[in-house]
Motif scaffolding. Structure first.
Motif, PDB file in Angstrom:
ATOM      1  N   SER B 536      -2.563  96.215  66.297  1.00 33.20           N
ATOM      2  CA  SER B 536      -3.800  96.032  65.560  1.00 33.20           C
ATOM      3  C   SER B 536      -4.547  97.343  65.578  1.00 33.20           C
ATOM      4  N   GLY B 537      -5.699  97.349  64.959  1.00 33.43           N
ATOM      5  CA  GLY B 537      -6.543  98.516  65.103  1.00 33.43           C
ATOM      6  C   GLY B 537      -7.166  98.489  66.478  1.00 33.43           C
ATOM      7  N   LEU B 538      -7.548  99.632  66.970  1.00 31.87           N
ATOM      8  CA  LEU B 538      -8.226  99.696  68.252  1.00 31.87           C
ATOM      9  C   LEU B 538      -9.718  99.669  68.004  1.00 31.87           C
ATOM     10  N   LYS B 553      -4.005 108.770  63.578  1.00 34.17           N
ATOM     11  CA  LYS B 553      -3.708 109.240  64.940  1.00 34.17           C
ATOM     12  C   LYS B 553      -2.827 108.259  65.703  1.00 34.17           C
ATOM     13  N   PHE B 554      -2.975 107.005  65.401  1.00 36.22           N
ATOM     14  CA  PHE B 554      -2.221 106.012  66.165  1.00 36.22           C
ATOM     15  C   PHE B 554      -1.321 105.215  65.238  1.00 36.22           C
ATOM     16  N   GLN B 555      -0.431 105.932  64.591  1.00 39.72           N
ATOM     17  CA  GLN B 555       0.349 105.261  63.563  1.00 39.72           C
ATOM     18  C   GLN B 555       1.244 104.177  64.106  1.00 39.72           C
ATOM     19  N   ASP B 556       1.679 104.314  65.316  1.00 41.69           N
ATOM     20  CA  ASP B 556       2.549 103.278  65.848  1.00 41.69           C
ATOM     21  C   ASP B 556       1.776 102.042  66.271  1.00 41.69           C
ATOM     22  N   LEU B 557       0.486 102.156  66.297  1.00 43.36           N
ATOM     23  CA  LEU B 557      -0.312 100.995  66.669  1.00 43.36           C
ATOM     24  C   LEU B 557      -1.096 100.439  65.487  1.00 43.36           C
ATOM     25  N   PHE B 558      -0.923 101.043  64.331  1.00 42.12           N
ATOM     26  CA  PHE B 558      -1.586 100.535  63.151  1.00 42.12           C
ATOM     27  C   PHE B 558      -0.531 100.289  62.092  1.00 42.12           C
TER      28      PHE B 558
END
Lengths: 166, 843
Positions: B536-538, B553-558
């Motif tokens: 998800s998004g942080l 910046k957090f492509q693996d988490l978005f």
């Protein structure tokens, strides 16, 4: 003995007057005719203006409003109120609204025997309504038979209004 | 001499002759004068007669012009609607206009007698040289072939006639305009809600950031066995979300396309925008706080009945590339093989997890990764779970074996995950594991068909919209261990943390691309893909700094919900620059969020040309509008807009209308007030209870197909029949009292920015007493959807059903995304100029 001719004799005068009278008669007649004609011209023009205003009033309505008037009897004196059919503003009301007694009296006198008749016929195939407006007036204002059509002259205009044809 | 003179005999004769001569002269003069009067009078009468004849003629020509200009097959319509490149000489329309005689008019030519016949001449039509193209606001860019198509100017009609040797000419000019029947850009959207993010906002405070759990009013659909959990009904909304529902169930809003099973043309399936895309500074990243997080509906393969072919499963939306399934293993001491282990691709592949009560297995989609060949192997299981009751039962605090923290860590473990407010809420509240069963209440990709791997309705989603799901990684060997999320964990630090399969033998896990010589943060980045986490998004709890949390910046988490169909399914955030409708119109960055105000609100700036300049007719009385378009016709209801119409006041169309194709002409109705709509059907009775989602051959699909099929003209709803209703002004409401709305776009876009806690319903369904299924073929455009209330309204209609999928039918008509949007020619009622002239008739 020679006669001295220093004046016209009575008979010569009488003859001359008779001839003059005979001659002037057509002129008087023509003058009278001209006055009558001018009077009729005025009435005719007034009738024309009235007819035009009635016609414009009808043509400015929506087609659907005009459809409601098709086949209805729309006639009467221009000075009378007509609220049942056309809701046309009558001249009497206009005259009274002027608040000028003299003008009011003039209008009443001028349009006293004017009548109007409006006919609407629909051609539903073409979605068209034919409008006929007739305004009539008395040829001889002194005539007592005001409803006698033979004593009246009229002006008739025709127009057609077209609705949106799907 | 004098004596002789007086003796002459002819004196009287001379006098008489003289007298008679004078009289004759006078007579002639008088006669001439009278004749002059008569001639004047006659001329006046002739002019009046001719004038009314010509006015009738003009009226007839206008009747035919109005009929032909909006007939797309007529040459006149094509001529007026073509691009206006040069109007300096005006545009001649005579060759395009077909004049048909009228019996009524021809009769008028002879009504004054055969000696006074009126001779009619052919009419002359042209567009004057003052015809100019209509412009667009700065942010809307038409393609080259559509510039100068919308235009306005004056239509000039000249009619002539001859009457009693005089020729009369009447020339009139009517203002006209050529406008599109649908709103550019917006017509290509099925659902456009530019403040949708607000429904995930924390209403209880001024906190910046997305609301979570109880404040999340988008992910409110309880899922069980891949479908809506009906057993708990609305009590969960009251209990978990503090939303009073009076015990109604809720039903999802499923967005379909007419093609139930696959759709090659994603541009014609209706786009979705859940805004915003920019903040007031025009920056995209700063609006991250207004992003939307879409909980994917989950399903575990062993749940659901075997004969169920359709469900709400969203797991196919997880991109395969996100987990890069090729991995390598290396047992540094004993690996003698360079073969890569067999791996399975994500999606539809079952992975078993011993997550159930008493160690029972539960299946999920995921990857089984064998880490070694030739030896007894360890197995990494990476499973993706959507939000559903099965997960909340097994992974929550109620599980007897596993807790969420075992997979995702607790609040002290993992710097990044700490800031995920959804995760934080789950950890904090005692009952918050319940939120794991709630998925999104809107399904933009339609339904899922078991066994069919192609994506269902292909659709583009604009805005910062991310998909959310759980990733659980489990190391299965001798009892198994969960691999807890730890962003700092690198492969070379697994020792002591990762399980071993024989003593002293460390099993390393090397994902594809990993190399021992790469920088540590890169190693961590690769490994982190396979860790347990919430995708998800942080969302920060404190000290939010936008630059630290940009999606890039957090492509693996978005993972954005939107899919780039042209790039083999890569998920990307789309903004306005990616909006490419079929008709070629483009929209400037940032304009999605201002489009409503710029396009629909009147402006004092004369340079701005928006919808206001395109209005063809205006009505101060809604009843007059209804009369004019044919809504109040007793014998046959019609609704003919043919352009853009403004209506002042509340417009009540709750009576409804059944419109055959010939009874409807599409266009835009601007309502400066509230709008109430009844049924809008298209010429046939529809039994809504027969609509079902079953398969490609279901009754629902049959209807959708024939509404979109030009070869069935009696039921085809073309782009020129689409009705767009727009409420302009602040705090306007659109209330729908009919269950069937076909070929309709509803727009309510000019409200002011939402206040905190203000949930006013811009568009609502009021069908309590009707109890018939909703069938909506069209598009919804608004600032706020207020989804909770909508889903409750849908639930009030049917409480229980044995249907495969119980949801209203929302379908986008592809004709709205046509590459050649239909045009309408509007000729105004008021005449601009009137000129009557006469002269001697030519011989």
């Amino acid at each position: 003995m020679r006669l001295s001719r220093k004046a016209f004799s009575m008979i010569e005068l009488m003859v001359g007057i008779c001839i003059f009278a005979l001659a002037i008669l057509p002129l008087v007649w023509m003058s009278s005719k001209q006055t009558t004609g001018a009077y009729h011209v005025g009435k005719h023009m007034m009738a024309g203006q009235l007819a035009a205003s009635y016609m414009d009033n009808i043509l400015n309505r929506d087609y659907e409003e005009m459809q409601k008037l098709v086949g209805k009897k729309i006639e009467g004196y221009v000075l009378d109120k007509d609220r049942n059919v056309t809701n046309l503003m009558d001249l009497k009301e206009i005259a009274e609204s002027l608040q000028n007694e003299k003008a009011n009296n003039n209008i009443q006198a001028s349009f006293k025997n004017f009548k109007y008749r409006i006919e609407l016929k629909e051609n539903s195939d073409e979605k068209a309504i034919s409008v006929m407006v007739e305004v009539s007036y008395l040829v001889n204002e002194q005539s007592k038979r005001v409803d006698d059509t033979k004593k009246r002259a009229s002006l008739i205009i025709h127009a057609v209004k077209y609705g949106e044809n799907d | 001499m004098l004596y002789k003179f007086f003796n002459k005999k002819g004196n009287i004769t001379v006098v008489l002759i003289g007298l008679i001569s004078v009289m004759i002269l006078m007579t002639i003069a008088l006669s001439k004068r009278m004749t002059g009067h008569t001639q004047l009078l006659t001329l006046g009468d002739y002019t009046q007669i001719s004038r009314y004849f010509l006015e009738s003629y003009i009226s007839q020509v206008m009747q035919q012009v109005r009929k032909q200009v909006n007939d797309p097959q007529s040459p006149l319509s094509k001529k007026i609607c073509e691009r206006l490149d040069d109007a300096s000489e005006g545009v001649d329309l005579n060759d395009s206009f077909t004049y048909e005689k009228s019996d009524s008019l021809e009769y008028l030519t002879t009504i004054y007698g055969n000696n006074n016949k009126i001779t009619r001449k052919d009419p002359i039509l042209r567009l004057t040289r003052k015809t100019k193209p209509l412009k667009y606001p700065e942010g809307i860019m038409p393609p080259p072939d559509k510039t100068n198509v919308e235009k306005r100017g004056y239509l000039e009609i000249t009619c002539k006639c001859e009457f009693n040797k005089r020729e009369y000419t009447l020339t009139v000019q009517y203002p006209f305009s050529v406008v599109y029947r649908m709103t550019p850009i917006l017509k290509d959207f099925m659902l456009f809600v530019d403040n949708m993010w607000y429904e995930q906002k924390a209403y209880s405070s001024d906190a910046v950031g997305v609301g979570w759990a109880a404040d999340d009013r988008i992910n409110i659909l309880g899922i069980e066995k891949g479908k809506v959990n009906k057993t708990e009904k609305a009590k969960t909304l009251e209990k978990d979300f503090s939303i009073p529902t009076s015990n109604y169930a809720i039903r999802p809003m499923v967005l379909l396309s007419p093609y139930q099973t696959g759709n090659e043309d994603y541009k014609s399936s209706g786009m979705v925008y859940w805004g915003p895309t920019t903040n007031k500074n025009g920056s995209h990243d700063d609006t991250f706080e207004k992003s939307i997080f879409y909980n994917l509906s989950g399903i575990t393969p062993d749940s659901g009945a075997d004969n169920d072919t359709i469900d709400l499963n969203d797991m196919y939306l997880i991109p395969k590339y996100a987990f890069d399934p090729e991995v390598e293993s290396d047992d540094s001491e004993n690996n003698t093989s360079n073969d890569k282990p067999e791996v399975s691709e994500i999606s539809d592949n079952e992975v078993t997890f011993p997550l159930g009560y008493n160690g029972a297995n539960i299946k999920a989609y995921g990857i089984n990764v064998e880490l070694e060949t030739g030896h007894q192997a360890g197995m990494i299981k990476v499973g993706v779970f959507g939000f559903c009751k099965e997960i909340s039962s097994f992974l929550g605090k109620t599980s007897d074996k596993w807790k969420i923290e075992d997979f995702l860590g607790d609040n002290n473990n993992g710097n990044d995950l700490l800031k995920d407010t959804f995760w934080g809420k789950i950890c904090d509240d005692n009952d918050s594991d319940e939120y794991l069963k709630y998925a999104s209440g809107i399904k933009p990709f339609g339904l899922h068909y078991k066994g069919v791997t192609d994506l269902r309705t292909q659709r583009q989603i604009f805005g910062n919209v991310f998909e959310r799901f759980l990733v659980l990684t489990f190391w299965e060997f001798e009892g198994g261990e969960a691999l807890v999320y730890n962003p700092d964990l690198a492969i070379n630090e697994i020792q002591g943390i990762a399980p071993t399969y024989i003593p002293d033998r460390i099993m390393k896990f090397w994902p594809k691309g990993y190399r021992e010589d790469m920088p540590r943060d890169k190693q961590v980045e690769i490994y982190r893909k396979y860790m347990s986490k919430i995708m998800s998004g942080l969302k920060p709890k404190d000290n939010y700094k936008s630059e630290e949390y940009s999606p890039g910046k957090f492509q693996d988490l978005f993972i954005p919900l939107n899919i780039n169909y042209e790039l083999t399914g890569k998920h990307e955030i789309y903004y306005e620059d990616k909006c490419k409708p079929n008709d070629g119109f483009e929209i400037k960055k940032g304009w999605f969020d201002t489009f409503g105000k710029k396009w629909f609100e009147p402006s004092n700036d004369k340079k701005i040309e928006n919808i206001e300049q395109r209005i063809g007719r205006a009505y101060t009385d809604p009843e007059k509008f209804k009369n004019a378009v044919g809504f109040n016709n007793k014998d046959k209801k019609q609704f003919k807009i043919n352009g853009v119409v403004y209506v002042k006041g509340d417009l009540d169309l709750s009576e409804g209308m059944d419109l055959k194709p010939e009874d409807c002409s599409g266009g835009i109705v601007l309502v400066d007030g509230d709008l109430t709509l009844g049924n809008i059907t298209r010429g046939e009775q529809i039994n809504a209870s027969k609509f079902e989602y079953i398969s490609q051959s279901s009754p629902a699909t049959e209807y959708f197909t024939k509404w979109n099929d030009e070869n069935t003209p009696e039921t085809y709803i073309g782009s020129d029949k689409i009705l767009t209703f727009v409420c302009i002004g602040n705090n306007r409401k659109i209330t729908i009292k009919g269950n069937i709305l076909l070929g309709v776009q509803l727009i309510n876009l000019t409200s002011n920015a939402p206040d905190k806690g203000n949930h006013y319903d811009q568009i609502s369904w009021n069908l309590d007493s009707k109890k018939e299924e909703i069938i909506f073929l069209g598009s919804i455009i608004c600032n706020r959807l207020n989804l909770v209330n909508r889903l409750i309204e849908f639930g009030k209609i049917t409480d229980s059903s044995d249907k495969t999928i119980d949801a209203p039918f929302f379908v986008y008509p592809p004709v709205m995304a046509s590459g050649t949007p239909p045009l309408a020619v509007q000729i105004m009622e008021n005449m601009r100029s009137y000129q009557l002239t006469s002269g001697v008739a030519p011989e």
